[in-house]
Design a protein around this motif. Structure first.
Motif, short mmCIF file in Angstrom:
data_model
loop_
_atom_site.label_atom_id
_atom_site.label_comp_id
_atom_site.label_asym_id
_atom_site.label_seq_id
_atom_site.Cartn_x
_atom_site.Cartn_y
_atom_site.Cartn_z
N ASN A 44 -25.11 -18.42 -4.47
CA ASN A 44 -25.42 -17.85 -5.78
C ASN A 44 -24.17 -17.17 -6.32
O ASN A 44 -23.44 -16.53 -5.58
CB ASN A 44 -26.53 -16.80 -5.65
CG ASN A 44 -27.87 -17.43 -5.36
OD1 ASN A 44 -28.04 -18.63 -5.52
ND2 ASN A 44 -28.82 -16.61 -4.96
N PRO A 315 -15.68 -15.43 1.19
CA PRO A 315 -16.04 -15.55 -0.21
C PRO A 315 -16.41 -14.20 -0.78
O PRO A 315 -17.56 -13.81 -0.73
CB PRO A 315 -17.24 -16.49 -0.18
CG PRO A 315 -17.84 -16.32 1.17
CD PRO A 315 -16.75 -15.86 2.08
N VAL A 316 -15.45 -13.49 -1.28
CA VAL A 316 -15.71 -12.15 -1.81
C VAL A 316 -15.38 -12.10 -3.29
O VAL A 316 -14.76 -13.02 -3.82
CB VAL A 316 -14.86 -11.09 -1.07
CG1 VAL A 316 -15.26 -11.02 0.38
CG2 VAL A 316 -13.39 -11.39 -1.21
N GLY A 317 -15.77 -11.00 -3.92
CA GLY A 317 -15.32 -10.84 -5.30
C GLY A 317 -16.41 -10.61 -6.29
O GLY A 317 -17.51 -10.89 -6.22
N ARG B 128 -20.27 0.88 13.51
CA ARG B 128 -21.09 -0.22 14.01
C ARG B 128 -21.49 -1.16 12.86
O ARG B 128 -21.39 -2.38 12.96
CB ARG B 128 -22.34 0.38 14.67
CG ARG B 128 -23.23 -0.63 15.32
CD ARG B 128 -23.08 -0.60 16.83
NE ARG B 128 -23.62 -1.81 17.43
CZ ARG B 128 -23.06 -2.42 18.46
NH1 ARG B 128 -21.96 -1.96 19.00
NH2 ARG B 128 -23.60 -3.51 18.96
N HIS B 131 -18.57 -3.05 11.55
CA HIS B 131 -18.10 -4.03 12.52
C HIS B 131 -18.74 -5.39 12.27
O HIS B 131 -18.07 -6.42 12.28
CB HIS B 131 -18.41 -3.54 13.94
CG HIS B 131 -18.09 -4.53 15.01
ND1 HIS B 131 -16.80 -4.86 15.34
CD2 HIS B 131 -18.88 -5.29 15.80
CE1 HIS B 131 -16.81 -5.76 16.30
NE2 HIS B 131 -18.07 -6.05 16.60
N PHE B 132 -20.05 -5.40 12.02
CA PHE B 132 -20.74 -6.67 11.84
C PHE B 132 -20.74 -7.15 10.39
O PHE B 132 -20.79 -8.33 10.12
CB PHE B 132 -22.19 -6.57 12.33
CG PHE B 132 -22.30 -6.50 13.81
CD1 PHE B 132 -21.93 -7.59 14.59
CD2 PHE B 132 -22.74 -5.36 14.45
CE1 PHE B 132 -22.01 -7.54 15.97
CE2 PHE B 132 -22.83 -5.31 15.83
CZ PHE B 132 -22.46 -6.39 16.59
N PHE B 138 -13.70 -3.27 2.02
CA PHE B 138 -14.20 -3.16 0.64
C PHE B 138 -14.96 -1.86 0.43
O PHE B 138 -15.74 -1.73 -0.49
CB PHE B 138 -15.11 -4.35 0.32
CG PHE B 138 -14.50 -5.67 0.69
CD1 PHE B 138 -13.53 -6.23 -0.13
CD2 PHE B 138 -14.84 -6.32 1.86
CE1 PHE B 138 -12.92 -7.43 0.22
CE2 PHE B 138 -14.25 -7.52 2.21
CZ PHE B 138 -13.28 -8.08 1.39
N ARG B 141 -14.88 -0.40 -3.00
CA ARG B 141 -15.22 -1.26 -4.14
C ARG B 141 -16.60 -0.86 -4.68
O ARG B 141 -17.51 -0.53 -3.92
CB ARG B 141 -15.24 -2.72 -3.71
CG ARG B 141 -15.35 -3.67 -4.91
CD ARG B 141 -15.37 -5.10 -4.51
NE ARG B 141 -14.07 -5.54 -3.97
CZ ARG B 141 -13.67 -6.80 -3.99
NH1 ARG B 141 -14.43 -7.73 -4.53
NH2 ARG B 141 -12.51 -7.15 -3.46
N LYS B 145 -19.56 -4.82 -8.15
CA LYS B 145 -18.49 -5.82 -8.18
C LYS B 145 -18.47 -6.70 -6.93
O LYS B 145 -17.53 -7.46 -6.71
CB LYS B 145 -17.12 -5.12 -8.29
CG LYS B 145 -16.95 -4.30 -9.56
CD LYS B 145 -16.38 -5.16 -10.68
CE LYS B 145 -16.19 -4.32 -11.94
NZ LYS B 145 -15.93 -5.17 -13.10
N LEU B 146 -19.48 -6.55 -6.08
CA LEU B 146 -19.53 -7.35 -4.86
C LEU B 146 -20.15 -8.72 -5.13
O LEU B 146 -20.95 -8.87 -6.04
CB LEU B 146 -20.37 -6.64 -3.79
CG LEU B 146 -19.89 -5.28 -3.30
CD1 LEU B 146 -20.93 -4.67 -2.35
CD2 LEU B 146 -18.54 -5.39 -2.60
N SER B 147 -19.81 -9.71 -4.28
CA SER B 147 -20.47 -11.01 -4.35
C SER B 147 -21.90 -10.86 -3.87
O SER B 147 -22.26 -9.86 -3.24
CB SER B 147 -19.73 -12.02 -3.48
OG SER B 147 -19.94 -11.70 -2.11
N MET B 150 -22.18 -10.19 -0.13
CA MET B 150 -21.74 -8.85 0.26
C MET B 150 -22.77 -7.81 -0.17
O MET B 150 -22.98 -6.83 0.54
CB MET B 150 -20.38 -8.55 -0.36
CG MET B 150 -19.28 -9.38 0.27
SD MET B 150 -17.73 -9.13 -0.58
CE MET B 150 -17.22 -7.58 0.10
#
Lengths: 317, 317
Positions: A44, A315-317, B128, B131-132, B138, B141, B145-147, B150
């Protein structure tokens, strides 16, 4: 599968679309051959829908050019709409109309000649699995039937090119299979199908695939070639504690990527030489069982991840 | 009422669901569900849109009242004490409430305050989760503005900042890119490794194999409930995987073959269900060759969860 080689049905030439400071589609170019099932793959927000809307004459590009069935998307968008079929993830059917009424409405909209309407209606009912059920209220149909009816309505005017934007999203597996049978039948008759999906197994049905990520086209090839392009050998590991094995192996020299695949762990390697021994030693060192460790062929998802990584990381942004 | 689908004797269930039903007007969204989830189990609710996954999870989370029936989480009844349930669980809906104008770190701190996570525990928990999730780079951020992938990872991290005993996740991987999807599953598996009971809904059949047990849902009803391996074994007959070109023509041919129970496309391959893979493979191979369709590969394989779902759907219909 064989494809008919002819004039391109769809041309995208450096297409770009900006919304405010967000670049939804960034310099995308490709050609779709006549009679081809062309798959558009990506998460998406990757720019799939925006690209389809520009080609279908629903949205003007910020820059770049394109053509559909030989018509210019910048200047002939009205003509394009009558030459194509378009079905989006949000069905265009009227829930409060009966099945027959929806078909009649779209026949009128697409300018199907009056003398052909009864024949086309019967055809659409047949292909949707709704023969004899024209009086049913559309909103009360199960999702799978609604979606086949929407496809039927989108092709009443027998378009040469069909744009399908995630047509099977959320549909049960049996209905999805039947839907792809319909797509296949249409392409057998020469229709070009441009379809977006995020089901990897559906991507395998396409002749060629375009992978989109963050607005950019990062790969374009047949499913077999995309899989063959994965350079890193893959091992499938069965162990007693997958998540801990992923953690144990991710910093092992020569390991490119570790991931859970169902209950198994996939390990992508720079080189197969010595890898099995190194993995076995690391697992033993951490007290983890090694039940099986076998080389496997990469899946399309492995290919996607490998290509995204090669294109510059996550794939970030 | 005694749920028919009980957990292994001797373990106290984390979740007990009995006759859970929800009606919206004339629609039965969830129709008399009964099952138990064992403490520390990774439990899947698997089915297409409209199967009742989201409605079930909303009732379990205490945000939607059942029309009838009840669910008990950590000893608290959702029918009698929907507010009390919220202390036992973390729930991530499809539209998790992230603050678009706060940064990644600010969102995490906000939820840590909300859940009253002690200051001295926060740093370790953030390490933790970062880490994952791979969200550390980011952290400054803005969430807006994240995908998509994310955002999902941040939503999950926020839900997990207070270390719940039970975690309810509604389609966390839907439409998410494959790399973020891998990170999300790592977070889930890490929670399970720490003893958290996790219920995840998904429409992706290929994700079903990750779960300890799977509830297959269709149109509000439970089609089947068992471990993935047991569900796969429960399928009558055995599956042959056949790679052949053109696959659809081969499928149509095999459907009328007397030894074939079912033939379906799976990506670029056919799944052919027969009584015995070993006994029937030569006949299948011969039938294809007689029609000029030479199989590239033909071997026995485990049934997929999609095979199981379709079989059970057909039985229920």
């Amino acid at each position: 599968m064989s494809t008919t080689i002819g004039a391109p049905a769809v041309v995208a030439d450096r297409l770009r679309r900006v919304f405010g400071d967000f670049i939804a589609v960034d310099d995308v170019s490709f050609e779709v051959r006549e009679g081809e099932i062309f798959g558009f793959l990506g998460p998406n927000g990757a720019g799939k829908t925006t690209t389809i809307k520009m080609l279908a004459g629903l949205l003007l590009p910020s820059s770049g050019r394109g053509s559909v069935a030989g018509l210019d998307i910048l200047t002939q968008s009205e003509a394009i709409k009558r030459r194509i079929g378009y079905m989006s993830q949000l069905f265009s059917l009227y829930a409060d109309l009966r099945v027959d009424e929806n078909i009649a409405f779209f026949s009128g909209l697409y300018g199907v000649p009056r003398q052909r309407r009864a024949e086309r209606r019967d055809w659409a009912l047949q292909m949707a699995g709704l023969a004899g059920q024209g009086k049913r209220l559309t909103g009360e149909l199960p999702l799978g039937l609604k979606q086949r009816l929407a496809l039927g309505c989108a092709v009443l005017h027998e378009p040469r090119i069909l744009f399908l934007d995630e047509p099977t999203s959320g549909v049960d597996p049996l209905s999805r299979r039947r839907f792809w049978d319909l797509i296949d039948a249409l392409t057998q008759q020469g229709t070009t199908v441009f379809v977006s999906t995020h089901y990897m197994e559906e991507a395998e049905y396409c002749h060629r695939l375009a992978l989109m990520n963050r607005g950019q086209l990062i790969a374009l090839d047949t499913p077999a070639q995309l899989r063959a392009g994965v350079k890193e050998p893959l091992l499938e590991l069965h162990t007693d504690d997958g998540p801990r094995a992923v953690e144990a192996l991710q910093d092992l020299p020569g390991v490119v990527e570790t991931a859970m695949f169902g209950r198994a762990v996939h390990v992508a390697l720079r080189d197969l030489a010595g890898a099995r021994e190194a993995i076995a030693a690391r697992l033993a060192d951490r007290g983890l069982a090694l039940d099986a460790l076998n080389p496997i062929a990469p899946s399309l998802e492995d290919a996607f991840v490998s290509i995204v990584r090669a294109a510059g990381g996550a794939p970030v942004g | 009422m005694t749920p028919p689908n009980t957990v292994v004797a001797g373990t106290r269930p984390a979740i007990g669901v009995a006759g859970l039903t929800r009606r919206f007007g004339a629609t039965l969204a969830v129709d008399g569900l009964s099952f138990e989830v064992a403490s520390g189990e990774l439990f899947g609710l698997v089915g297409p849109d409209g199967a009742g996954k989201t409605t079930t999870l909303r009732m379990l989370a205490g945000v939607l009242r059942p029309t009838s029936g009840d669910a008990v989480l950590g000893g608290v009844s959702v029918a009698r004490d929907p507010e009390g349930v919220k202390h036992e669980i973390a729930y991530m809906s499809q539209r998790f409430g992230l603050y678009a104008d706060l940064t990644v770190l600010e969102n995490l701190q906000f939820y840590a305050d909300l859940y009253q996570v002690p200051q001295e525990e926060r740093a370790a928990r953030l390490v933790r989760l970062f880490h994952f999730s791979n969200l550390q780079p980011f952290k400054d951020r803005l969430a807006g503005k994240l995908s998509g992938g994310m955002k999902q990872k941040l939503g999950l991290s926020c839900a997990l900042i207070h270390q719940p005993k039970i975690l309810l996740l509604d389609e966390p991987t839907f439409g998410v890119d494959p790399i973020s999807r891998r990170d999300l599953w790592l977070i889930v598996h890490d929670m399970v490794a720490q003893g958290v009971t996790v219920v995840v809904s998904t429409a992706y059949m290929d994700e079903a194999e990750r779960f300890d047990r799977v509830a297959l849902l269709h149109q509000g009803k439970l089609l089947a409930l068992d471990s993935p391996a047991a569900l796969q074994r429960s399928l009558a007959g055995e599956v042959l995987v056949v790679q052949v070109d053109p696959a659809r023509a081969a499928r149509d041919l095999l459907r009328s073959h007397p030894r074939v129970r079912r033939a379906a496309l799976f990506g670029d391959k056919l799944h052919v269900t027969v009584a015995s893979a070993a006994d029937d493979a030569p006949a299948i191979d011969a039938a294809l060759r007689a029609a000029g369709l030479v199989p590239g590969e033909l071997h026995a394989a485990a049934a997929s969860m999609e095979d199981v779902f379709i079989e059970r759907m057909a039985e229920a219909a």
